[in-house]
Design an enzyme around this catalytic site. Structure first.
Site, PDB file in Angstrom:
ATOM      1  N   GLY A   1       0.861  -0.909  -0.124  1.00 30.34           N
ATOM      2  CA  GLY A   1      -0.010   0.290   0.162  1.00 30.34           C
ATOM      3  C   GLY A   1       0.875   1.355   0.113  1.00 30.34           C
ATOM      4  O   GLY A   1       1.824   1.330  -0.716  1.00 30.34           O
TER       5      GLY A   1
ATOM      6  N   SER B   1       3.098   3.109   2.744  1.00 31.04           N
ATOM      7  CA  SER B   1       3.672   2.761   3.779  1.00 31.04           C
ATOM      8  C   SER B   1       3.555   4.333   5.076  1.00 31.04           C
ATOM      9  O   SER B   1       3.524   3.961   5.865  1.00 31.04           O
ATOM     10  CB  SER B   1       5.288   2.682   3.622  1.00 31.04           C
ATOM     11  OG  SER B   1       6.375   3.340   2.811  1.00 31.04           O
TER      12      SER B   1
ATOM     13  N   CYS C   1       6.454  -5.226   0.119  1.00 28.62           N
ATOM     14  CA  CYS C   1       6.281  -4.259   0.041  1.00 28.62           C
ATOM     15  C   CYS C   1       6.557  -3.161   1.006  1.00 28.62           C
ATOM     16  O   CYS C   1       6.863  -2.921   1.419  1.00 28.62           O
ATOM     17  CB  CYS C   1       5.125  -3.559  -1.697  1.00 28.62           C
ATOM     18  SG  CYS C   1       6.419  -1.963  -2.451  1.00 28.62           S
TER      19      CYS C   1
ATOM     20  N   ARG D   1      12.623   3.710  -1.370  1.00 25.42           N
ATOM     21  CA  ARG D   1      10.970   3.556  -1.791  1.00 25.42           C
ATOM     22  C   ARG D   1      11.523   4.077  -2.587  1.00 25.42           C
ATOM     23  O   ARG D   1      12.006   4.799  -3.321  1.00 25.42           O
ATOM     24  CB  ARG D   1      10.663   4.971  -1.294  1.00 25.42           C
ATOM     25  CG  ARG D   1      10.668   4.403   0.696  1.00 25.42           C
ATOM     26  CD  ARG D   1       9.510   5.687   1.170  1.00 25.42           C
ATOM     27  NE  ARG D   1       8.313   5.758   1.255  1.00 25.42           N
ATOM     28  CZ  ARG D   1       7.246   6.303   0.788  1.00 25.42           C
ATOM     29  NH1 ARG D   1       7.994   7.641   1.735  1.00 25.42           N
ATOM     30  NH2 ARG D   1       6.307   6.855   0.447  1.00 25.42           N
TER      31      ARG D   1
ATOM     32  N   ILE E   1       5.516  -3.161  -7.435  1.00 19.62           N
ATOM     33  CA  ILE E   1       4.566  -1.963  -7.782  1.00 19.62           C
ATOM     34  C   ILE E   1       5.206  -0.763  -6.759  1.00 19.62           C
ATOM     35  O   ILE E   1       5.284  -0.850  -5.993  1.00 19.62           O
ATOM     36  CB  ILE E   1       3.141  -1.860  -7.173  1.00 19.62           C
ATOM     37  CG1 ILE E   1       2.350  -2.884  -8.316  1.00 19.62           C
ATOM     38  CG2 ILE E   1       2.169  -0.536  -7.937  1.00 19.62           C
ATOM     39  CD1 ILE E   1       1.013  -3.180  -7.934  1.00 19.62           C
TER      40      ILE E   1
ATOM     41  N   HIS F   1       5.394  -8.637  -4.870  1.00 17.92           N
ATOM     42  CA  HIS F   1       3.116  -8.300  -4.025  1.00 17.92           C
ATOM     43  C   HIS F   1       3.246  -9.908  -4.343  1.00 17.92           C
ATOM     44  O   HIS F   1       2.355 -10.012  -5.232  1.00 17.92           O
ATOM     45  CB  HIS F   1       2.609  -7.689  -5.214  1.00 17.92           C
ATOM     46  CG  HIS F   1       2.543  -6.481  -3.937  1.00 17.92           C
ATOM     47  ND1 HIS F   1       1.845  -5.332  -3.148  1.00 17.92           N
ATOM     48  CD2 HIS F   1       3.482  -5.516  -4.799  1.00 17.92           C
ATOM     49  CE1 HIS F   1       2.119  -4.946  -3.061  1.00 17.92           C
ATOM     50  NE2 HIS F   1       3.088  -3.948  -4.341  1.00 17.92           N
TER      51      HIS F   1
ATOM     52  N   GLU G   1       0.907 -11.778  -3.397  1.00 17.44           N
ATOM     53  CA  GLU G   1      -0.768 -11.478  -2.914  1.00 17.44           C
ATOM     54  C   GLU G   1      -0.991 -11.542  -4.545  1.00 17.44           C
ATOM     55  O   GLU G   1      -2.161 -11.216  -4.157  1.00 17.44           O
ATOM     56  CB  GLU G   1      -1.253 -11.051  -1.735  1.00 17.44           C
ATOM     57  CG  GLU G   1      -1.134  -9.617  -2.309  1.00 17.44           C
ATOM     58  CD  GLU G   1       0.248  -8.518  -1.716  1.00 17.44           C
ATOM     59  OE1 GLU G   1       1.657  -9.286  -1.857  1.00 17.44           O
ATOM     60  OE2 GLU G   1       0.259  -7.415  -1.840  1.00 17.44           O
TER      61      GLU G   1
HETATM   62  N1  GLN Z   1       6.194   2.958  -2.606  1.00 20.00           N
HETATM   63  C1  GLN Z   1       5.077   2.627  -1.825  1.00 20.00           C
HETATM   64  C2  GLN Z   1       5.827   3.297  -0.269  1.00 20.00           C
HETATM   65  O1  GLN Z   1       6.634   4.056   0.229  1.00 20.00           O
HETATM   66  C3  GLN Z   1       5.284   1.188  -1.304  1.00 20.00           C
HETATM   67  C4  GLN Z   1       4.977   0.608  -2.551  1.00 20.00           C
HETATM   68  C5  GLN Z   1       4.029  -0.382  -2.526  1.00 20.00           C
HETATM   69  O2  GLN Z   1       3.439  -1.677  -1.420  1.00 20.00           O
HETATM   70  N2  GLN Z   1       3.095  -0.811  -3.437  1.00 20.00           N
HETATM   71  O3  GLN Z   1       5.053   3.243   0.851  1.00 20.00           O
END
Ligand code: GLN
Length: 192
Positions: A47, A49, A79, A108, A135, A175, A177
């Site tokens: 998601g 962070s 992630c 990140r 992602i 990911h 999932e």
């Molecule tokens: N770039 C997102 C972050 O810094 C992480 C991306 C993801 O969980 N798909 O939280």
């Protein structure tokens, strides 16, 4: 083995629950300290962070989750979840905090913004392959001596560690999932 929780504050919670249920594992959403008390292991989903970190504070979960991590509860962070567990986060927000439970340095969005999302086969330690969906993924730049690398992503500048484990603390930069392949969750569950 008891129930595996999925931290359900933000991110791809449903997909983790579906993967766990495909493996026949009892799972539950965790949104409150009381719900955290009821699980034996926890998945921190992908998601954003910074959003998840903020909601950990407002939900009252920040402290209780820190205590469970210190007492050795098994966790799998994917992630954004990996970012929340990492010891060092580069290119984080100035006020970004994390648990520091996994001795890795991550950047990140470390695969660049132009290739925000991509898929690539990943290699497990036994030579088998799992699909990797990335992602805006964090890139693992360094691992401490107690960190075991379970899967790598081979590319021009690689191979990069992408699935790592330090005792009960697991982190994936991709990911697992989001594909039908249940290998990563199965390995985590088998370790419980
Ligand atoms: N770039 C997102 C972050 O810094 C992480 C991306 C993801 O969980 N798909 O939280």
């Amino acid at each position: 083995m008891g129930s595996v929780g999925v931290l359900a504050l933000q991110g791809d919670v449903r997909e983790h629950l579906a993967t766990l249920s495909a493996l026949g594992v009892e799972s539950a959403r965790v949104r409150t300290p009381g719900e955290l008390d009821g699980v034996d292991a926890l998945v921190l989903p992908g998601g954003e962070s910074t959003a998840i970190a903020h909601l950990l504070v407002t939900s009252g979960l920040r402290g209780p989750l820190g205590e469970r991590l210190e007492s050795g509860m098994p966790v799998l962070g994917t992630c954004a979840g990996l970012i929340l567990l990492a010891r060092e986060v580069l290119d984080g927000r100035a006020d970004q905090w994390g648990y520091g439970a996994l001795e890795v340095t991550v950047r990140r969005n470390g695969y660049g913004r132009q290739v925000a999302s991509f898929e690539a086969p990943l290699e497990l330690a036994d030579g088998s392959s799992v699909p990797g969906v990335f992602i805006r993924a964090p890139r693992i730049l360094a691992c401490g001596p107690r960190v075991e690398v379970l899967a790598t992503y081979a590319h021009g500048e690689g191979p990069d560690p992408v699935l790592v484990r330090q005792g009960p603390v697991w982190g994936a930069s991709f990911h697992p999932e989001l594909t039908a392949d249940t290998t990563v969750h199965r390995l985590f569950v088998e370790s419980l």
